[in-house]
Motif scaffolding. Sequence first.
Motif, PDB file in Angstrom:
ATOM      1  N   HIS A 260       0.829  -1.198   0.000  1.00 62.36           N
ATOM      2  CA  HIS A 260       0.000   0.000   0.000  1.00 62.36           C
ATOM      3  C   HIS A 260       0.873   1.261   0.000  1.00 62.36           C
ATOM      4  O   HIS A 260       0.591   2.237  -0.707  1.00 62.36           O
ATOM      5  CB  HIS A 260      -0.933  -0.012   1.217  1.00 62.36           C
ATOM      6  CG  HIS A 260      -2.024   0.999   1.132  1.00 62.36           C
ATOM      7  ND1 HIS A 260      -2.803   1.342   2.212  1.00 62.36           N
ATOM      8  CD2 HIS A 260      -2.478   1.760   0.109  1.00 62.36           C
ATOM      9  CE1 HIS A 260      -3.690   2.253   1.846  1.00 62.36           C
ATOM     10  NE2 HIS A 260      -3.509   2.520   0.573  1.00 62.36           N
ATOM     11  N   TYR A 261       1.925   1.242   0.786  1.00 65.12           N
ATOM     12  CA  TYR A 261       2.840   2.380   0.804  1.00 65.12           C
ATOM     13  C   TYR A 261       3.671   2.445  -0.485  1.00 65.12           C
ATOM     14  O   TYR A 261       4.018   3.523  -0.965  1.00 65.12           O
ATOM     15  CB  TYR A 261       3.765   2.300   2.008  1.00 65.12           C
ATOM     16  CG  TYR A 261       3.088   2.631   3.318  1.00 65.12           C
ATOM     17  CD1 TYR A 261       2.827   3.950   3.670  1.00 65.12           C
ATOM     18  CD2 TYR A 261       2.707   1.626   4.199  1.00 65.12           C
ATOM     19  CE1 TYR A 261       2.199   4.256   4.866  1.00 65.12           C
ATOM     20  CE2 TYR A 261       2.078   1.924   5.401  1.00 65.12           C
ATOM     21  CZ  TYR A 261       1.829   3.240   5.726  1.00 65.12           C
ATOM     22  OH  TYR A 261       1.208   3.538   6.909  1.00 65.12           O
ATOM     23  N   THR A 262       4.018   1.299  -1.028  1.00 61.21           N
ATOM     24  CA  THR A 262       4.857   1.263  -2.226  1.00 61.21           C
ATOM     25  C   THR A 262       4.153   1.877  -3.425  1.00 61.21           C
ATOM     26  O   THR A 262       4.728   2.686  -4.164  1.00 61.21           O
ATOM     27  CB  THR A 262       5.261  -0.178  -2.542  1.00 61.21           C
ATOM     28  OG1 THR A 262       5.960  -0.725  -1.427  1.00 61.21           O
ATOM     29  CG2 THR A 262       6.175  -0.224  -3.762  1.00 61.21           C
ATOM     30  N   ILE A 263       2.897   1.508  -3.643  1.00 63.34           N
ATOM     31  CA  ILE A 263       2.170   2.037  -4.802  1.00 63.34           C
ATOM     32  C   ILE A 263       1.719   3.477  -4.576  1.00 63.34           C
ATOM     33  O   ILE A 263       1.436   4.201  -5.529  1.00 63.34           O
ATOM     34  CB  ILE A 263       0.952   1.135  -5.126  1.00 63.34           C
ATOM     35  CG1 ILE A 263       0.501   1.382  -6.580  1.00 63.34           C
ATOM     36  CG2 ILE A 263      -0.192   1.363  -4.157  1.00 63.34           C
ATOM     37  CD1 ILE A 263      -0.536   0.406  -7.066  1.00 63.34           C
ATOM     38  N   ASP A 349       8.915   6.183  -8.859  1.00 61.34           N
ATOM     39  CA  ASP A 349       7.688   5.497  -9.253  1.00 61.34           C
ATOM     40  C   ASP A 349       7.983   4.277 -10.110  1.00 61.34           C
ATOM     41  O   ASP A 349       7.334   3.228  -9.965  1.00 61.34           O
ATOM     42  CB  ASP A 349       6.780   6.466 -10.022  1.00 61.34           C
ATOM     43  CG  ASP A 349       6.083   7.462  -9.103  1.00 61.34           C
ATOM     44  OD1 ASP A 349       6.062   7.206  -7.883  1.00 61.34           O
ATOM     45  OD2 ASP A 349       5.579   8.474  -9.599  1.00 61.34           O
ATOM     46  N   MET A 350       8.951   4.401 -11.010  1.00 66.01           N
ATOM     47  CA  MET A 350       9.293   3.250 -11.852  1.00 66.01           C
ATOM     48  C   MET A 350       9.839   2.104 -11.002  1.00 66.01           C
ATOM     49  O   MET A 350       9.453   0.942 -11.175  1.00 66.01           O
ATOM     50  CB  MET A 350      10.315   3.661 -12.911  1.00 66.01           C
ATOM     51  CG  MET A 350       9.776   4.612 -13.965  1.00 66.01           C
ATOM     52  SD  MET A 350      10.967   4.969 -15.273  1.00 66.01           S
ATOM     53  CE  MET A 350      11.003   3.393 -16.120  1.00 66.01           C
ATOM     54  N   PHE A 380       4.375   1.125 -13.276  1.00 62.67           N
ATOM     55  CA  PHE A 380       5.585   1.151 -14.092  1.00 62.67           C
ATOM     56  C   PHE A 380       5.281   1.584 -15.523  1.00 62.67           C
ATOM     57  O   PHE A 380       5.998   2.407 -16.111  1.00 62.67           O
ATOM     58  CB  PHE A 380       6.240  -0.230 -14.101  1.00 62.67           C
ATOM     59  CG  PHE A 380       7.444  -0.313 -15.010  1.00 62.67           C
ATOM     60  CD1 PHE A 380       8.671   0.169 -14.600  1.00 62.67           C
ATOM     61  CD2 PHE A 380       7.328  -0.838 -16.288  1.00 62.67           C
ATOM     62  CE1 PHE A 380       9.768   0.111 -15.440  1.00 62.67           C
ATOM     63  CE2 PHE A 380       8.421  -0.896 -17.132  1.00 62.67           C
ATOM     64  CZ  PHE A 380       9.646  -0.423 -16.697  1.00 62.67           C
ATOM     65  N   THR A 381       4.193   1.064 -16.083  1.00 64.21           N
ATOM     66  CA  THR A 381       3.875   1.366 -17.480  1.00 64.21           C
ATOM     67  C   THR A 381       3.572   2.835 -17.678  1.00 64.21           C
ATOM     68  O   THR A 381       4.080   3.479 -18.609  1.00 64.21           O
ATOM     69  CB  THR A 381       2.685   0.516 -17.940  1.00 64.21           C
ATOM     70  OG1 THR A 381       2.998  -0.873 -17.779  1.00 64.21           O
ATOM     71  CG2 THR A 381       2.360   0.792 -19.404  1.00 64.21           C
TER      72      THR A 381
END
Length: 564
Positions: A260-263, A349-350, A380-381
């Motif tokens: 959740h924190y990562t995205i 973000d990537m 990523f996209t």
Amino acid sequence: ELSFSLNRNTKIAPLSVCSNMHGLDLLDDPTWCPPERNLLREFYEDAKGQEWTIATGWVDEFSNHCDWYGVECNEEGKIVNLTLGNVGLSGRISSAIVNLTSLEKVDFHDNDLKGSIPSQIGNLLNLSSFIISYNRITGTIPDRLADLSQLQILHLHGNRLQGTVPRLSSKGHTKSSFITDCGSPSVFDVPLDCPSCTMCCNSRQECDITKSKTDFGMWSSVLTGSAVATLLLASTTLTKAICSFICSFNKSTPSTDNEHYTIGKESVYSFFLSSSVSAWALATTVLAVQALCFGFFIDEASLEFGSDKLWRYSFLCPRNNPDCRNTSEVTPSGWIFFALFAFVYLLCDMLNGLKLIWSASKYGLSQRGFQSFIGGCALFTITALALYATAVYNVATSRSNVDMIFNTVILLFVNDLDEKFFASLHAIIPEWLEKTTHEIAGSFRGDVRMNVQYASANHQLRDDQTRRIEGIEKKVARRSNAIKTIEARHTKLKKNVADLRANQSTKDKEMKRVIAKIIEQEKKVEALERFREQQSRKLKGIERNEVRVVADNKKLKENITRLE
């Protein structure tokens, strides 16, 4: 009987004889009547030679045509170069020049020629340079232009030609070799089609090399290949370490493996971690809108000479120079700033997207694994697409460092659309957003040990905050008392200032009276001075009269003495 004089030194007959007297044996002798001289006379008449600004030697009766201005011959006396740029040519290009079979160079740039290109131009098999740029030539380009196998320079831009330029037999060695009006916008609905051109110009006299299309494709391939190569590294431990190191500088993100924190807790893409269909629909919609926006930029950045895209031509082909120059002011500093902005705004973000893809494997073939994989791919996209769109749009439209920075900032703003939409949802439907966020946090909370560790850390944080608040309240109370004391002193000072101002006002009045008296005394003194000066002048007059009287008395005494 024919009467005319021959120039026996040069062995050449008068031009009028060679042109008008048919049936004369002398006309068949190329030494006396060079046929190319007659062809040049026809060209002179069709191009309105009387109006040329420079026409030294032209159609002179006895001068050799090789000595005429702009004409150059080889050792055999054949015309090889015809250079008449910017001399005021008008009228049309005479078809007589197609019979000058030894011609290697024709240059009629920056004149006022009209009409069309002679259809038999293909007869000039030795022609290597054909420059008729910046005239008013109309019509189509002859197909026989393709027969010129020696052609190295072809400049047709700055005219009103239509149709298709035939595919040339030779290839241009420089960017300024083959130039036509095949760019957009055009004076016609459809610009010239020129498959062999090295450079295309538009109606604004802006040009760009056709190789730019190839360069643009190379840029696309390099960026796409880099993105794919990065994606292949997603399963490596090194990627995870790099991601943790770079994103650890962001203090608002805990250094945990919580998806959740990562995205991004404040991003719509976190909805991909939810089980709600409506949340998935919102996240997919925002993803599609962002991709569509970037697609618009990518489509407009493509170089298509036959359509009006946003690609800015970066070359200028001046009238007085056959070589075109690059007008772009983008320097390596501009690209360095672009790379810096991309690194700051997009790299984390990537890498977080790759981290989500990598972490999906620990859940196996489960719902959470699928959600993590889709969320990572989306993040990523769209970030890679933002990088690609920003790069190619800058290549297409940035012609200065300021343009590059401006375009980069605009496109990076589009990349933040997911966070702006999340903030809008927080203002519109906060209850649903809170419910969805709690559901995601419950699904991706991590193991029990991590939760206990976070709970203990939260309690400790609250205790520390309570102590800090109490200390702050005590400081506020002390400062409040100090402020009251300062306010009392301030009131007393204000009263003292008022008293001082009153005293000063009284003193000012007295001072004004004194000054008035002084001024009055000064006026009296000035009056006395003037009176004294008047008396002084009167006294001097009396003294002068007394001197005259004494002198008169003396003369009178002398007269009396003389009379006696």
